[in-house]
Design a protein around this motif. Structure first.
Motif, PDB file in Angstrom:
ATOM      1  N   LEU A   1       3.088   5.881  -3.211  1.00  0.00           N
ATOM      2  CA  LEU A   1       4.217   6.599  -3.797  1.00  0.00           C
ATOM      3  C   LEU A   1       4.150   6.614  -5.318  1.00  0.00           C
ATOM      4  CD1 LEU A   1       7.046   5.369  -1.403  1.00  0.00           C
ATOM      5  CD2 LEU A   1       5.885   7.589  -1.391  1.00  0.00           C
ATOM      6  N   LEU A   2       3.653   5.531  -5.907  1.00  0.00           N
ATOM      7  CA  LEU A   2       3.480   5.512  -7.361  1.00  0.00           C
ATOM      8  C   LEU A   2       2.405   6.510  -7.808  1.00  0.00           C
ATOM      9  CD1 LEU A   2       3.777   1.720  -8.190  1.00  0.00           C
ATOM     10  CD2 LEU A   2       5.367   3.548  -8.802  1.00  0.00           C
ATOM     11  N   THR A   3       1.457   6.762  -6.928  1.00  0.00           N
ATOM     12  CA  THR A   3       0.426   7.745  -7.236  1.00  0.00           C
ATOM     13  C   THR A   3       1.049   9.124  -7.452  1.00  0.00           C
ATOM     14  OG1 THR A   3      -1.191   6.505  -5.947  1.00  0.00           O
ATOM     15  CG2 THR A   3      -1.705   8.809  -6.374  1.00  0.00           C
ATOM     16  N   ILE A   4       2.062   9.445  -6.651  1.00  0.00           N
ATOM     17  CA  ILE A   4       2.770  10.718  -6.822  1.00  0.00           C
ATOM     18  C   ILE A   4       3.319  10.805  -8.253  1.00  0.00           C
ATOM     19  CG2 ILE A   4       4.826  12.048  -6.170  1.00  0.00           C
ATOM     20  CD1 ILE A   4       4.534  10.898  -3.354  1.00  0.00           C
ATOM     21  N   PHE A   5       3.950   9.725  -8.688  1.00  0.00           N
ATOM     22  CA  PHE A   5       4.549   9.698 -10.023  1.00  0.00           C
ATOM     23  C   PHE A   5       3.499   9.990 -11.092  1.00  0.00           C
ATOM     24  CE2 PHE A   5       5.414   7.183 -13.854  1.00  0.00           C
ATOM     25  CZ  PHE A   5       6.555   7.826 -14.291  1.00  0.00           C
TER      26      PHE A   5
ATOM     27  N   TRP B   1       0.834  -1.206   0.000  1.00  0.00           N
ATOM     28  CA  TRP B   1       0.000   0.000   0.000  1.00  0.00           C
ATOM     29  C   TRP B   1       0.868   1.255   0.000  1.00  0.00           C
ATOM     30  CZ3 TRP B   1      -3.521  -2.131   4.430  1.00  0.00           C
ATOM     31  CH2 TRP B   1      -4.448  -3.034   3.898  1.00  0.00           C
ATOM     32  N   THR B   2       2.005   1.232   0.699  1.00  0.00           N
ATOM     33  CA  THR B   2       2.907   2.383   0.728  1.00  0.00           C
ATOM     34  C   THR B   2       3.500   2.626  -0.658  1.00  0.00           C
ATOM     35  OG1 THR B   2       3.436   1.977   3.051  1.00  0.00           O
ATOM     36  CG2 THR B   2       4.997   3.317   1.796  1.00  0.00           C
TER      37      THR B   2
ATOM     38  N   MET C   1      -3.042   8.916   1.612  1.00  0.00           N
ATOM     39  CA  MET C   1      -2.949   7.456   1.489  1.00  0.00           C
ATOM     40  C   MET C   1      -1.884   6.890   2.426  1.00  0.00           C
ATOM     41  SD  MET C   1      -3.367   7.037  -2.654  1.00  0.00           S
ATOM     42  CE  MET C   1      -3.022   5.279  -2.671  1.00  0.00           C
ATOM     43  N   LEU C   2      -0.730   7.539   2.507  1.00  0.00           N
ATOM     44  CA  LEU C   2       0.341   7.059   3.382  1.00  0.00           C
ATOM     45  C   LEU C   2      -0.053   7.135   4.853  1.00  0.00           C
ATOM     46  CD1 LEU C   2       3.480   8.577   1.615  1.00  0.00           C
ATOM     47  CD2 LEU C   2       2.924   6.151   1.861  1.00  0.00           C
ATOM     48  N   SER C   3      -0.749   8.199   5.224  1.00  0.00           N
ATOM     49  CA  SER C   3      -1.144   8.339   6.624  1.00  0.00           C
ATOM     50  C   SER C   3      -2.222   7.330   7.018  1.00  0.00           C
ATOM     51  CB  SER C   3      -1.615   9.766   6.918  1.00  0.00           C
ATOM     52  OG  SER C   3      -2.807  10.033   6.212  1.00  0.00           O
ATOM     53  N   LEU C   4      -2.982   6.829   6.043  1.00  0.00           N
ATOM     54  CA  LEU C   4      -4.043   5.870   6.352  1.00  0.00           C
ATOM     55  C   LEU C   4      -3.585   4.413   6.321  1.00  0.00           C
ATOM     56  CD1 LEU C   4      -7.110   7.411   4.511  1.00  0.00           C
ATOM     57  CD2 LEU C   4      -6.592   7.457   6.948  1.00  0.00           C
ATOM     58  N   VAL C   5      -2.363   4.137   5.860  1.00  0.00           N
ATOM     59  CA  VAL C   5      -1.896   2.751   5.761  1.00  0.00           C
ATOM     60  C   VAL C   5      -1.988   2.008   7.101  1.00  0.00           C
ATOM     61  CG1 VAL C   5       0.156   1.299   5.386  1.00  0.00           C
ATOM     62  CG2 VAL C   5      -0.517   2.990   3.682  1.00  0.00           C
TER      63      VAL C   5
ATOM     64  N   PHE D   1      -4.565  21.470 -10.180  1.00  0.00           N
ATOM     65  CA  PHE D   1      -5.266  20.261  -9.756  1.00  0.00           C
ATOM     66  C   PHE D   1      -4.339  19.049  -9.686  1.00  0.00           C
ATOM     67  CE2 PHE D   1      -8.039  16.588 -10.675  1.00  0.00           C
ATOM     68  CZ  PHE D   1      -8.816  16.635  -9.520  1.00  0.00           C
ATOM     69  N   PRO D   2      -3.642  18.678 -10.773  1.00  0.00           N
ATOM     70  CA  PRO D   2      -2.768  17.500 -10.651  1.00  0.00           C
ATOM     71  C   PRO D   2      -1.595  17.729  -9.705  1.00  0.00           C
ATOM     72  CG  PRO D   2      -2.556  18.467 -12.835  1.00  0.00           C
ATOM     73  CD  PRO D   2      -3.680  19.172 -12.147  1.00  0.00           C
ATOM     74  N   ALA D   3      -1.082  18.947  -9.621  1.00  0.00           N
ATOM     75  CA  ALA D   3       0.032  19.219  -8.703  1.00  0.00           C
ATOM     76  C   ALA D   3      -0.428  19.068  -7.252  1.00  0.00           C
ATOM     77  CB  ALA D   3       0.585  20.616  -8.952  1.00  0.00           C
ATOM     78  N   ALA D   4      -1.612  19.580  -6.946  1.00  0.00           N
ATOM     79  CA  ALA D   4      -2.153  19.437  -5.584  1.00  0.00           C
ATOM     80  C   ALA D   4      -2.413  17.970  -5.265  1.00  0.00           C
ATOM     81  CB  ALA D   4      -3.430  20.257  -5.440  1.00  0.00           C
ATOM     82  N   LEU D   5      -2.976  17.230  -6.215  1.00  0.00           N
ATOM     83  CA  LEU D   5      -3.231  15.814  -5.978  1.00  0.00           C
ATOM     84  C   LEU D   5      -1.942  15.016  -5.865  1.00  0.00           C
ATOM     85  CD1 LEU D   5      -6.362  15.052  -8.165  1.00  0.00           C
ATOM     86  CD2 LEU D   5      -6.189  15.185  -5.684  1.00  0.00           C
ATOM     87  N   ALA D   6      -0.891  15.418  -6.583  1.00  0.00           N
ATOM     88  CA  ALA D   6       0.395  14.738  -6.489  1.00  0.00           C
ATOM     89  C   ALA D   6       0.966  14.844  -5.080  1.00  0.00           C
ATOM     90  CB  ALA D   6       1.385  15.322  -7.493  1.00  0.00           C
ATOM     91  N   VAL D   7       0.596  15.901  -4.379  1.00  0.00           N
ATOM     92  CA  VAL D   7       1.080  16.089  -3.016  1.00  0.00           C
ATOM     93  C   VAL D   7       0.082  15.543  -1.993  1.00  0.00           C
ATOM     94  CG1 VAL D   7       1.700  17.823  -1.296  1.00  0.00           C
ATOM     95  CG2 VAL D   7       2.452  18.089  -3.662  1.00  0.00           C
ATOM     96  N   LEU D   8      -1.180  15.929  -2.108  1.00  0.00           N
ATOM     97  CA  LEU D   8      -2.164  15.604  -1.079  1.00  0.00           C
ATOM     98  C   LEU D   8      -2.598  14.142  -1.056  1.00  0.00           C
ATOM     99  CD1 LEU D   8      -4.442  18.770  -1.269  1.00  0.00           C
ATOM    100  CD2 LEU D   8      -2.699  18.206   0.430  1.00  0.00           C
TER     101      LEU D   8
END
Length: 154
Positions: free
Chosen positions: A18-22, A13-14, A59-63, A47-54
């Motif tokens: 991280l691949l989502t950022i890519f 999941w982690t 997702m990482l905090s919810l793992v 929009f994509p820049a904000a989603l690349a960060v947020l």
């Protein structure tokens, strides 16, 4: 008794987060190229820049929470799956409705020697995210046997 997923699923999941950022950065780069080449508005990048960060941060905090609450249980009548870190849900797939159970694994799951168990009915497909190969095979065989017995009785 409810079963937990193996601890290795947290790494899967982690990596997925991280691949989502890519992928969001690829989208942002494409929009930036459109800005340079065709004078697209620069605000389209927001929009994509904000989603690349947020999104990956969320997702990482919810793992850890996702791992803590994801459970499954097999009974003679249904396959129960409990999931959800914030909004928790429990789904039940009646054994009598099961048509097929397949095992699959992409490159990340294979790296950690995990497999997904896909439980298919006529109208839906549910999955148990990542189990070790022996457990996944045992689960598949158990569900298919229960489904066959249920069909033979009915």
């Amino acid at each position: 008794m409810q079963e937990k997923l193996p601890a290795a699923i947290r790494k899967v999941w982690t990596i997925s987060a991280l691949l989502t950022i890519f992928w969001w950065l690829v989208a942002a780069a494409g929009l930036f190229a459109g800005h340079i080449l065709w004078n697209w508005p620069l605000w389209l990048l927001a929009f994509p820049a904000a989603l690349a960060v947020l999104q990956p941060i969320i997702m990482l905090s919810l793992v850890p929470y996702r791992y803590q609450f994801w459970r499954y249980r097999i009974t003679d009548t249904a396959v129960y799956m409990q999931k959800g870190a914030i909004i928790q849900s429990e789904e039940a797939v009646p054994i009598t409705r099961v048509q097929n159970v397949t095992l699959s694994s992409g490159p990340i799951l294979r790296h950690f020697q995990l497999q997904e168990v896909n439980i298919e009915t006529a109208s839906t497909s549910q999955k148990i995210d990542g189990l070790t190969k022996p457990v996944a095979e045992k689960l598949r065989d158990q569900i298919l046997l229960l489904a066959k017995e249920a069909r033979d009785e009915g």
